[in-house]
Design a protein around this motif. Structure first.
Motif, short mmCIF file in Angstrom:
data_model
loop_
_atom_site.label_atom_id
_atom_site.label_comp_id
_atom_site.label_asym_id
_atom_site.label_seq_id
_atom_site.Cartn_x
_atom_site.Cartn_y
_atom_site.Cartn_z
N LEU A 1 60.80 104.29 119.58
CA LEU A 1 61.87 105.25 119.34
C LEU A 1 61.43 106.66 119.68
O LEU A 1 60.31 107.04 119.38
CB LEU A 1 62.29 105.23 117.86
N LYS A 2 62.35 107.40 120.23
CA LYS A 2 62.17 108.84 120.33
C LYS A 2 62.91 109.40 119.12
O LYS A 2 64.13 109.26 119.02
CB LYS A 2 62.75 109.39 121.63
N VAL A 3 62.18 109.99 118.18
CA VAL A 3 62.76 110.42 116.91
C VAL A 3 63.08 111.91 116.95
O VAL A 3 62.22 112.72 117.29
CB VAL A 3 61.82 110.09 115.73
N HIS A 4 64.31 112.22 116.59
CA HIS A 4 64.76 113.61 116.47
C HIS A 4 64.96 113.88 114.98
O HIS A 4 65.90 113.35 114.38
CB HIS A 4 66.08 113.84 117.21
N LYS A 5 64.10 114.68 114.39
CA LYS A 5 64.22 115.02 112.98
C LYS A 5 64.98 116.33 112.89
O LYS A 5 64.51 117.37 113.34
CB LYS A 5 62.84 115.12 112.33
N ILE A 6 66.17 116.24 112.31
CA ILE A 6 67.08 117.38 112.29
C ILE A 6 67.61 117.62 110.87
O ILE A 6 67.43 116.79 109.99
CB ILE A 6 68.25 117.18 113.28
N ALA A 7 68.27 118.74 110.66
CA ALA A 7 68.86 119.08 109.37
C ALA A 7 70.34 119.37 109.51
O ALA A 7 70.93 120.02 108.66
CB ALA A 7 68.14 120.26 108.74
N ASN A 8 70.95 118.89 110.58
CA ASN A 8 72.37 119.08 110.80
C ASN A 8 72.95 117.78 111.35
O ASN A 8 72.79 117.47 112.53
CB ASN A 8 72.60 120.22 111.79
N ALA B 1 65.79 102.90 129.20
CA ALA B 1 65.79 104.20 128.54
C ALA B 1 65.34 104.02 127.09
O ALA B 1 65.69 103.03 126.46
CB ALA B 1 67.18 104.81 128.60
N PRO B 2 64.58 104.96 126.56
CA PRO B 2 64.13 104.80 125.18
C PRO B 2 65.30 104.93 124.20
O PRO B 2 66.28 105.60 124.47
CB PRO B 2 63.14 105.95 124.99
N LEU B 3 65.15 104.28 123.09
CA LEU B 3 66.12 104.42 122.01
C LEU B 3 65.84 105.76 121.33
O LEU B 3 64.69 106.13 121.14
CB LEU B 3 65.95 103.29 121.01
N GLU B 4 66.89 106.46 120.98
CA GLU B 4 66.73 107.75 120.32
C GLU B 4 67.31 107.66 118.92
O GLU B 4 68.47 107.30 118.74
CB GLU B 4 67.44 108.85 121.10
N LEU B 5 66.47 107.97 117.92
CA LEU B 5 66.88 107.96 116.53
C LEU B 5 66.99 109.39 116.02
O LEU B 5 66.05 110.17 116.15
CB LEU B 5 65.88 107.17 115.67
N TYR B 6 68.13 109.69 115.44
CA TYR B 6 68.36 110.98 114.81
C TYR B 6 68.32 110.76 113.31
O TYR B 6 69.02 109.89 112.79
CB TYR B 6 69.72 111.56 115.22
#
Length: 155
Positions: A41-48, A7-12
């Motif tokens: 990495l699967k990158v999730h760019k968030i503001a919370n 499974a890919p690594l997910e970075l928040y």
């Protein structure tokens, strides 16, 4: 040879602004390391930050170890997964890398913290404003002040 993962690594991480991939120095550290090391990495760019698996940013979600926070813990995990940006370096190049990292942590990071969080004018007109406009209500009233206090304690 790099190990293949199921499974890919997910970075928040904090989303970016001003031409940067992230507004946060810790997130930038992890993003840069992962890029140099070739970590997928699967990158999730968030503001919370509460939408991350750990409630803070940066956060790495893995299939084996659950979720990790703090840049050094994330980088150690990437190294254990054979994503090591220093793998092909000679001893001298490795020492140069450590010296450069120390320079960045001792000189550049304090300057960056000062510019974003300590300088009153910049904090009010740029930093607090950006976070207040990008973080969802009601966190936008609480988090910038908490982050500001933390930065003042560091410096």
């Amino acid at each position: 040879m790099r190990k293949k993962m199921s499974a890919p690594l997910e970075l928040y991480c904090w989303k970016g602004e001003w031409g940067l991939p992230s507004v946060d120095s810790d997130c930038l550290t992890v993003l840069a390391y992962a890029k140099f090391a070739g970590a997928p990495l699967k990158v999730h760019k968030i503001a919370n930050p509460w939408r991350s698996p750990t409630g803070s940013l940066p956060a790495l979600k893995t299939s084996e170890d659950g979720s990790l926070s703090q840049p050094h813990k994330i980088i150690i995990h990437l190294r254990k997964q054979k994503y090591n940006a220093d793998y092909d370096l000679s001893a001298k190049e490795g020492a140069d890398t450590l010296a450069f990292i120390s320079l960045l942590e001792e000189k550049l990071l304090p300057a960056l913290i000062y510019a974003f969080w300590v300088d009153s004018k910049n904090y009010v007109e740029v930093t607090r404003r950006w976070y207040a406009e990008n973080i969802p209500f009601p966190l936008n009233f609480y988090l910038p002040t908490r982050m500001h206090s933390h930065a003042l304690e560091r410096g």
